[in-house]
Design an enzyme around this catalytic site. Structure first.
Site, PDB file in Angstrom:
ATOM      1  N   CYS A 187      29.243  65.999  10.683  1.00  0.00           N
ATOM      2  CA  CYS A 187      28.454  67.661  11.082  1.00  0.00           C
ATOM      3  C   CYS A 187      29.361  68.487  11.429  1.00  0.00           C
ATOM      4  CB  CYS A 187      26.769  67.514  11.475  1.00  0.00           C
ATOM      5  SG  CYS A 187      26.919  69.649  10.844  1.00  0.00           S
ATOM      6  N   HIS A 221      23.934  63.893   9.141  1.00  0.00           N
ATOM      7  CA  HIS A 221      23.312  63.334  10.732  1.00  0.00           C
ATOM      8  C   HIS A 221      22.766  62.080  10.463  1.00  0.00           C
ATOM      9  CE1 HIS A 221      24.625  66.757  13.461  1.00  0.00           C
ATOM     10  NE2 HIS A 221      23.927  67.601  11.569  1.00  0.00           N
ATOM     11  N   GLU A 225      22.364  59.809  12.492  1.00  0.00           N
ATOM     12  CA  GLU A 225      22.473  59.516  14.036  1.00  0.00           C
ATOM     13  C   GLU A 225      20.526  59.832  13.838  1.00  0.00           C
ATOM     14  OE1 GLU A 225      23.793  64.079  14.421  1.00  0.00           O
ATOM     15  OE2 GLU A 225      23.894  61.659  13.318  1.00  0.00           O
TER      16      GLU A 225
END
Length: 206
Positions: A82, A185, A187
């Site tokens: 991002c 994202h 994660e």
């Protein structure tokens, strides 16, 4: 390097703990990076999400901007998600005129391309270099790659803007050598495959 590379996570904004956890699961030793001395000790670096203009200012404040540019130019693997993608680009559209770029990727990135926070969305993506099915991607005030240079490999695209009529395939994941970036994202999901790809890039670059 041992089989467990040391990978830094730029610890100024964003989902630092989440990236650290994913890197550990992917087989790396992850450490936070805030200073040039810490940067000099890592084999690769993750630039997490956050606010790209604020992050570029913090890089200057902590005297990390030039050391980071130098290490990336020297071949250190880097992965931006991002806002990290925005920082790694050679040029950003719709950013502040004083925003600093790291120039690790020969791409032009459009900031907040998919809209505001309320326009956040999720999608399943076919992701080159990742096996075993699509990658579930979480987009939050996400950018996209407006233009990619000849040396940039497009790893994933998403078609259409939520709530809009434009069904253009937008580039949302790229790789150039040992530099990897996603507009989303990884994660924020349980899927460790994108982080494992980056850990493999770090091992290969050693």
């Amino acid at each position: 390097m041992s089989s467990e590379p040391v990978i830094g996570v730029l610890a100024m904004q964003g989902a630092v703990r989440e990236h650290v956890a994913m890197l550990a699961e992917a087989g790396a030793r992850a450490v936070p990076v805030r200073r040039a001395a810490e940067l000099s000790e890592v084999d690769g670096l993750v630039l997490p999400g956050g606010e790209s203009t604020a992050m570029s200012k913090l890089l200057e404040t902590f005297e990390l901007l030039e050391p980071l540019r130098a290490r990336i130019a020297g071949g250190m693997p880097a992965f931006g998600s991002c806002a990290g993608m925005i920082l790694l680009a050679r040029q950003t559209l719709d950013g502040r005129p004083d925003q600093q770029q790291l120039g690790g990727l020969d791409v032009v990135v459009r900031r907040n391309a998919f809209g505001r926070q309320v326009d956040s969305f999720e999608a399943d993506l076919d992701f080159a270099e990742v096996d075993d099915g699509p990658v579930h991607a979480v987009f939050i005030r996400a950018p996209w790659v407006e233009k990619a240079g000849d040396g940039v490999e497009v790893l994933a695209t998403v078609s259409g803007v939520p709530g809009g009529e434009d069904d253009t395939a937008r580039i949302v994941a790229v790789r150039q050598g040992a530099v990897l970036a996603t507009a989303f994202h990884p994660e924020l999901t349980p899927d460790v495959r994108v982080h494992r790809l980056f850990v493999d890039l770090v091992r290969q670059a050693a």
